[in-house]
Design an enzyme around this catalytic site. Structure first.
Site, PDB file in Angstrom:
ATOM      1  N   ARG A  90       0.862  -1.192   0.000  1.00 49.07           N
ATOM      2  CA  ARG A  90       0.000   0.000   0.000  1.00 49.07           C
ATOM      3  C   ARG A  90       0.895   1.237   0.000  1.00 49.07           C
ATOM      4  O   ARG A  90       1.702   1.410   0.909  1.00 49.07           O
ATOM      5  CB  ARG A  90      -0.900  -0.007   1.236  1.00 49.07           C
ATOM      6  CG  ARG A  90      -1.669   1.296   1.431  1.00 49.07           C
ATOM      7  CD  ARG A  90      -2.500   1.299   2.721  1.00 49.07           C
ATOM      8  NE  ARG A  90      -3.180   2.577   2.856  1.00 49.07           N
ATOM      9  CZ  ARG A  90      -3.130   3.365   3.936  1.00 49.07           C
ATOM     10  NH1 ARG A  90      -2.438   3.005   5.010  1.00 49.07           N
ATOM     11  NH2 ARG A  90      -3.764   4.511   3.952  1.00 49.07           N
ATOM     12  N   HIS A 134      -2.960  10.824   1.141  1.00 52.08           N
ATOM     13  CA  HIS A 134      -2.352  10.603   2.452  1.00 52.08           C
ATOM     14  C   HIS A 134      -1.739  11.939   2.889  1.00 52.08           C
ATOM     15  O   HIS A 134      -0.524  12.063   3.063  1.00 52.08           O
ATOM     16  CB  HIS A 134      -1.331   9.471   2.390  1.00 52.08           C
ATOM     17  CG  HIS A 134      -1.039   8.822   3.713  1.00 52.08           C
ATOM     18  ND1 HIS A 134      -1.180   7.471   3.944  1.00 52.08           N
ATOM     19  CD2 HIS A 134      -0.601   9.337   4.882  1.00 52.08           C
ATOM     20  CE1 HIS A 134      -0.829   7.200   5.205  1.00 52.08           C
ATOM     21  NE2 HIS A 134      -0.464   8.309   5.793  1.00 52.08           N
ATOM     22  N   GLU A 179      -7.168   8.269   6.851  1.00 54.86           N
ATOM     23  CA  GLU A 179      -7.431   8.903   8.147  1.00 54.86           C
ATOM     24  C   GLU A 179      -7.922  10.349   8.033  1.00 54.86           C
ATOM     25  O   GLU A 179      -7.214  11.281   8.458  1.00 54.86           O
ATOM     26  CB  GLU A 179      -6.168   8.839   9.024  1.00 54.86           C
ATOM     27  CG  GLU A 179      -5.679   7.435   9.293  1.00 54.86           C
ATOM     28  CD  GLU A 179      -4.531   7.370  10.304  1.00 54.86           C
ATOM     29  OE1 GLU A 179      -4.115   8.438  10.802  1.00 54.86           O
ATOM     30  OE2 GLU A 179      -4.066   6.260  10.613  1.00 54.86           O
ATOM     31  N   ASN A 307      -6.791   1.504  10.409  1.00 55.76           N
ATOM     32  CA  ASN A 307      -5.448   1.707  10.975  1.00 55.76           C
ATOM     33  C   ASN A 307      -5.600   1.680  12.490  1.00 55.76           C
ATOM     34  O   ASN A 307      -6.406   2.426  13.045  1.00 55.76           O
ATOM     35  CB  ASN A 307      -4.875   3.063  10.567  1.00 55.76           C
ATOM     36  CG  ASN A 307      -4.607   3.161   9.070  1.00 55.76           C
ATOM     37  OD1 ASN A 307      -4.714   2.169   8.342  1.00 55.76           O
ATOM     38  ND2 ASN A 307      -4.252   4.347   8.611  1.00 55.76           N
ATOM     39  N   TYR A 309      -3.373   1.516  16.270  1.00 58.68           N
ATOM     40  CA  TYR A 309      -2.094   1.555  16.994  1.00 58.68           C
ATOM     41  C   TYR A 309      -2.248   1.358  18.496  1.00 58.68           C
ATOM     42  O   TYR A 309      -1.464   0.659  19.117  1.00 58.68           O
ATOM     43  CB  TYR A 309      -1.384   2.893  16.719  1.00 58.68           C
ATOM     44  CG  TYR A 309      -0.890   2.986  15.296  1.00 58.68           C
ATOM     45  CD1 TYR A 309       0.330   2.436  14.924  1.00 58.68           C
ATOM     46  CD2 TYR A 309      -1.679   3.574  14.302  1.00 58.68           C
ATOM     47  CE1 TYR A 309       0.773   2.483  13.616  1.00 58.68           C
ATOM     48  CE2 TYR A 309      -1.235   3.620  12.982  1.00 58.68           C
ATOM     49  CZ  TYR A 309      -0.014   3.069  12.647  1.00 58.68           C
ATOM     50  OH  TYR A 309       0.418   3.103  11.351  1.00 58.68           O
ATOM     51  N   GLU A 373      -3.006  -0.316   8.276  1.00 53.98           N
ATOM     52  CA  GLU A 373      -1.809   0.064   9.036  1.00 53.98           C
ATOM     53  C   GLU A 373      -1.893  -0.532  10.434  1.00 53.98           C
ATOM     54  O   GLU A 373      -2.954  -0.495  11.067  1.00 53.98           O
ATOM     55  CB  GLU A 373      -1.672   1.591   9.217  1.00 53.98           C
ATOM     56  CG  GLU A 373      -1.307   2.359   7.990  1.00 53.98           C
ATOM     57  CD  GLU A 373      -1.197   3.859   8.250  1.00 53.98           C
ATOM     58  OE1 GLU A 373      -0.905   4.274   9.387  1.00 53.98           O
ATOM     59  OE2 GLU A 373      -1.423   4.612   7.292  1.00 53.98           O
TER      60      GLU A 373
END
Ligand code: FCB
Length: 471
Positions: A90, A134, A179, A307, A309, A373
């Site tokens: 990606r 992005h 995002e 994504n 985290y 991600e």
């Protein structure tokens, strides 16, 4: 209790896990973070060029001028991906390479670069997954109001069509935005990210125009016969500090609205949630929501990029000033989570990933999920004597989070692929180069790449199609 019974919420770290056949393994990057070549082949300036060159905006004054020089080194980088066994890559397209001023005809030299990259990926049997935006908005569009302006949404759809025209014969999977929460609220409310504005009203307008731009781009890509189209969000895994306290639960609901439902509800055809609109009205009259926008934004999706985290824990605390990134979050305290953290200071909590994925599948069903991600920064060191980068913490992080994805799969969540963030150490936005997220170490002065231990580990995971049992 048997492992079976607990596996959905608390993955058993010792058991081997195997992912379904056809599960796609890959890695992700983004244009401004790796390409460099900021003024080469007619590329225009983006808001990140302007921002990173603004004194004090980025740690140590770092910029993406050279980054990982991927623009010139992509053949070697793709060969490295192939050696690691990646099935998909990606990457994002730099809008200002395609339209240096954000509108008008395409710059052929900009498209040529991605053409070469896509061909090189295919030559190595790696599927390209393209993100159209992005965060590197052409500066000329920001000068006209940026995402706070409706026009930018239309420009984005035109740009998407130009990229598809050149790459659509080979690229099957498209992600419109990465995002949008960060683009809108870090960029226009807190000013931590480009364009560095601190205007909550503009941030809410930006969120809407990002969604509108997404919907218009989906339309133009569909009209052009694109394959699968989706959007990548960074949904917050938010929970109340004390689940039994009503006001903590209400605080979590507010943040869920300002981070998750503000995007997910309109994307899934429900329009904006009433509680979110109430917050927006405290800052601005949302006259920018025009009749018909809801339908455009709700264009059917083929995939939802997630994504993830770290989790978010909130509590109600009267008198707490609002967080700069969440306008309207007065009285809400963001709490530290006990336990290990990454070099970003982000708590490591794989179980929250499973909870998030199962929640998404329950509340927003029917669209396959891709992990676009997931990864972690640690303070990695290259040992010149052994030419090795030992990163056991990253391996541990990735192992735990892959088990969390597998637990979601076992609970029935339709997850199709996993793309580790990131292939390479790179320009980590306001943190500059000091935070290293790569599974491949980049020695910036020489641009030498050294696969970290985690890269070797990931290679073995891909080969095996899963994780071994813990020793
Ligand atoms: C995400 C961004 C990505 C990278 C990681 C660490 O929010 O999409 O570019 O910076 O965080």
């Amino acid at each position: 209790m048997s492992t079976q019974a607990t596996s959905h919420t608390s993955p058993d770290m010792a058991a081997p896990v195997t992912f379904p056949p056809g599960f796609v393994w890959g890695a992700a990057t983004a244009a401004y973070q790796i390409e460099g070549a900021a003024t080469v082949d007619g590329r225009g300036a983006s808001i990140w060029d302007t921002f990173s060159h603004t004194p004090g905006a980025v740690h140590d004054g770092d910029t993406g001028d050279t980054a990982c020089d991927h623009y010139h080194r992509y053949p070697d980088d793709v060969a490295l991906m192939a050696r690691l066994g990646l099935g998909a890559y990606r990457f994002s397209i730099a809008w200002p390479r395609i339209q240096p001023r954000g509108s008008g005809p395409a710059n052929p030299a900009g498209l040529d670069f991605y053409d070469r990259l896509v061909d090189s990926l295919f030559g190595h049997g790696i599927e390209p997954i393209v993100t159209l935006y992005h965060w590197d908005l052409p500066q000329a569009l920001e000068d006209d109001g940026g995402w706070a302006t409706r026009d930018t949404a239309y420009r984005f759809a035109e740009y998407a069509a130009l990229v598809h025209e050149r790459l659509g014969d080979r690229v099957h999977r498209w992600i419109t935005l990465n995002e949008p929460w960060c683009a809108a609220f870090l960029g226009y409310a807190s000013g931590i990210h480009a364009p560095g504005r601190t205007d909550p009203a503009a941030a809410f307008a930006a969120a809407h125009h990002l969604l509108l731009g997404h919907g218009l781009a989906v339309r133009s890509l569909r009209d052009a016969g694109a394959g699968e189209i989706g959007i990548t969000l960074n949904p917050a895994a938010v929970r109340p500090a004390d689940p039994s306290a009503e006001d903590d639960a209400a605080a979590a609901r507010t943040i869920d609205g300002l981070h998750n439902r503000i995007f997910l509800d309109p994307l899934f055809g429900r329009g904006y949630p009433a509680d979110v609109v109430d917050v927006v009205r405290r800052f601005t009259d949302p006259a920018w929501m025009q009749p018909g926008d809801d339908d455009i934004i709700a264009a059917p999706l083929d995939l939802l990029g997630v994504n993830y985290y770290t989790p978010t824990v909130v509590a109600a605390r009267a008198g707490t000033p609002p967080s700069a990134v969440y306008p309207g979050s007065d009285g809400i305290e963001f709490q530290a989570v006990p336990g290990p953290v990454t070099a970003m200071g982000w708590p490591i909590e794989p179980a929250s990933f499973t909870t998030l994925l199962t929640r998404l599948a329950a509340d927003y069903s029917g669209v396959p999920i891709w992990i676009t991600e997931n990864g972690a920064a640690f303070d990695d060191h290259h040992d010149p004597a052994t030419d090795r980068v030992a990163d056991p913490d990253r391996i541990h992080y990735l192992d735990g989070h892959l088990r969390a994805v597998h637990a979601a799969l076992s609970a029935g969540v339709d997850v199709r692929g996993y793309l580790v963030w990131s292939l390479l150490d790179n320009f980590e936005w306001a943190e500059g180069y000091r935070k290293r997220f790569g599974i491949v170490f980049v020695h910036y002065p020489t641009q030498n790449r050294v696969p970290k231990d985690s890269a070797r580990w990931y290679q073995a995971v891909i080969n095996r199609g899963g994780l071994p049992g813990a020793p």
